[in-house]
Enzyme design. Structure first.
Site, PDB file in Angstrom:
ATOM      1  N   TYR A 131      26.957  24.668  20.868  1.00 53.12           N
ATOM      2  CA  TYR A 131      26.023  25.774  21.147  1.00 53.12           C
ATOM      3  C   TYR A 131      25.096  26.006  19.960  1.00 53.12           C
ATOM      4  O   TYR A 131      23.871  26.103  20.113  1.00 53.12           O
ATOM      5  CB  TYR A 131      26.814  27.046  21.465  1.00 53.12           C
ATOM      6  CG  TYR A 131      25.959  28.290  21.539  1.00 53.12           C
ATOM      7  CD1 TYR A 131      25.067  28.482  22.586  1.00 53.12           C
ATOM      8  CD2 TYR A 131      26.044  29.266  20.540  1.00 53.12           C
ATOM      9  CE1 TYR A 131      24.276  29.619  22.644  1.00 53.12           C
ATOM     10  CE2 TYR A 131      25.262  30.403  20.594  1.00 53.12           C
ATOM     11  CZ  TYR A 131      24.378  30.573  21.648  1.00 53.12           C
ATOM     12  OH  TYR A 131      23.583  31.702  21.692  1.00 53.12           O
ATOM     13  N   VAL A 171      18.884  40.946  27.349  1.00 52.78           N
ATOM     14  CA  VAL A 171      17.605  41.262  26.710  1.00 52.78           C
ATOM     15  C   VAL A 171      16.481  41.293  27.731  1.00 52.78           C
ATOM     16  O   VAL A 171      15.599  42.159  27.673  1.00 52.78           O
ATOM     17  CB  VAL A 171      17.304  40.261  25.582  1.00 52.78           C
ATOM     18  CG1 VAL A 171      15.930  40.535  24.975  1.00 52.78           C
ATOM     19  CG2 VAL A 171      18.384  40.316  24.505  1.00 52.78           C
TER      20      VAL A 171
END
Length: 286
Positions: free
Chosen positions: A120, A12
């Site tokens: 996570y 990104v």
């Protein structure tokens, strides 16, 4: 609009740099395991808006290194968001479908109950909670299955393996929306700009590509578009065990995002075509 981006080489972050004259901080310029350093970077740059495109993304490794994952994904964005709140500027933060338990087969709404399956997901949820607690204008953008012509991702892995083998076994009972990093970058910039004028748009949003698909069917489309002859055999997740459990249902409802920012849910098949053209046009990193 002066935009500070945490991250420089991620999927990104690279797409953000293509689309706007941003100041992108690499890992050797700011210590993401040091929240104070992250906050100081915001104050030193004095931007109009901050986008956090940096994260600890090693899902399996996080199971044995949750402390580091939580520093990078939890404490660091919290410190960034607090620094932004103190300056009165918007903060845009990228999160993940892994904050959900992946149960059922309906798309998750932004206000659906969270229940991460692993370290996570817990670390990313901690980041979301810290960003909200900072109290400033913000957009938390949950996304899934990020792909691009950069770095390591499913598209590039399939292209490599498909060229090497005649048959691949791919998980078919995990369903979600592949999301081109380019579309995430577009939304991040739109949210950043609109939050400056309309801080009331602060909240949590979803962005995932359409249509929802299994990993196996995603692989088939990659091979079809790339002209690769490779058979894909469906297997259940139980035949491909990993240290971290993956959500079976990664479908996410994008309607709030469309309504708030005026951007349609992206068709990942078009994004895939763009990625393949880019990979064909020039050598890429591994």
């Amino acid at each position: 609009m002066r935009v500070l981006v945490f991250g420089r080489t991620g999927q990104v972050a690279r797409e953000l740099q293509r689309r706007a004259p941003v100041v992108a901080l690499a890992r050797d310029e700011v210590d993401l395991t040091d929240p104070k350093d992250c906050a100081e970077a915001v104050r030193a740059e004095a931007p109009d808006v901050v986008i956090n495109a940096a994260a600890y993304t090693a899902v399996d490794q996080a199971e044995t290194d949750e402390e580091t994952a939580t520093l990078v994904n939890g404490a660091a964005p919290g410190a960034m968001a607090k620094a932004c709140a103190d300056l009165g500027i918007p903060f845009v933060h990228i999160s993940t479908d892994y904050v959900f338990d992946g149960a059922g087969d309906e798309p998750f709404l932004p206000d659906a109950p969270t229940a991460p399956l692993g370290a996570y997901g817990r670390s990313k949820l901690a980041g979301e909670e810290a960003v909200r607690a900072a109290g400033g204008p913000h957009a938390i953008i949950r996304t899934s299955w990020v792909v691009s012509a950069h770095g390591k991702n499913f598209v590039k892995t399939m292209l490599r393996l498909g060229a090497e083998r005649d048959r691949l076994t791919i998980v078919a009972d995990q369903i979600g929306g592949p999301t081109p990093a380019a579309d995430i970058a577009v939304l991040c910039l739109a949210a950043a700009e609109q939050l400056i004028e309309a801080p009331e748009k602060s909240g949590t949003y979803h962005l995932s590509g359409a249509p929802d698909v299994s990993w196996a069917d995603f692989a088939r489309e990659i091979f079809a578009q790339a002209g690769i002859t490779c058979e894909v055999a469906d297997i259940p997740s139980s035949e491909f065990p990993t240290p971290a459990k993956r959500p079976g249902n990664s479908r996410m409802d994008n309607s709030a995002t469309v309504a708030a920012f005026g951007l349609p849910r992206p068709d990942w098949r078009n994004g895939l075509a763009d990625i393949l053209r880019e990979l064909e046009s020039k050598p890429q990193d591994a």
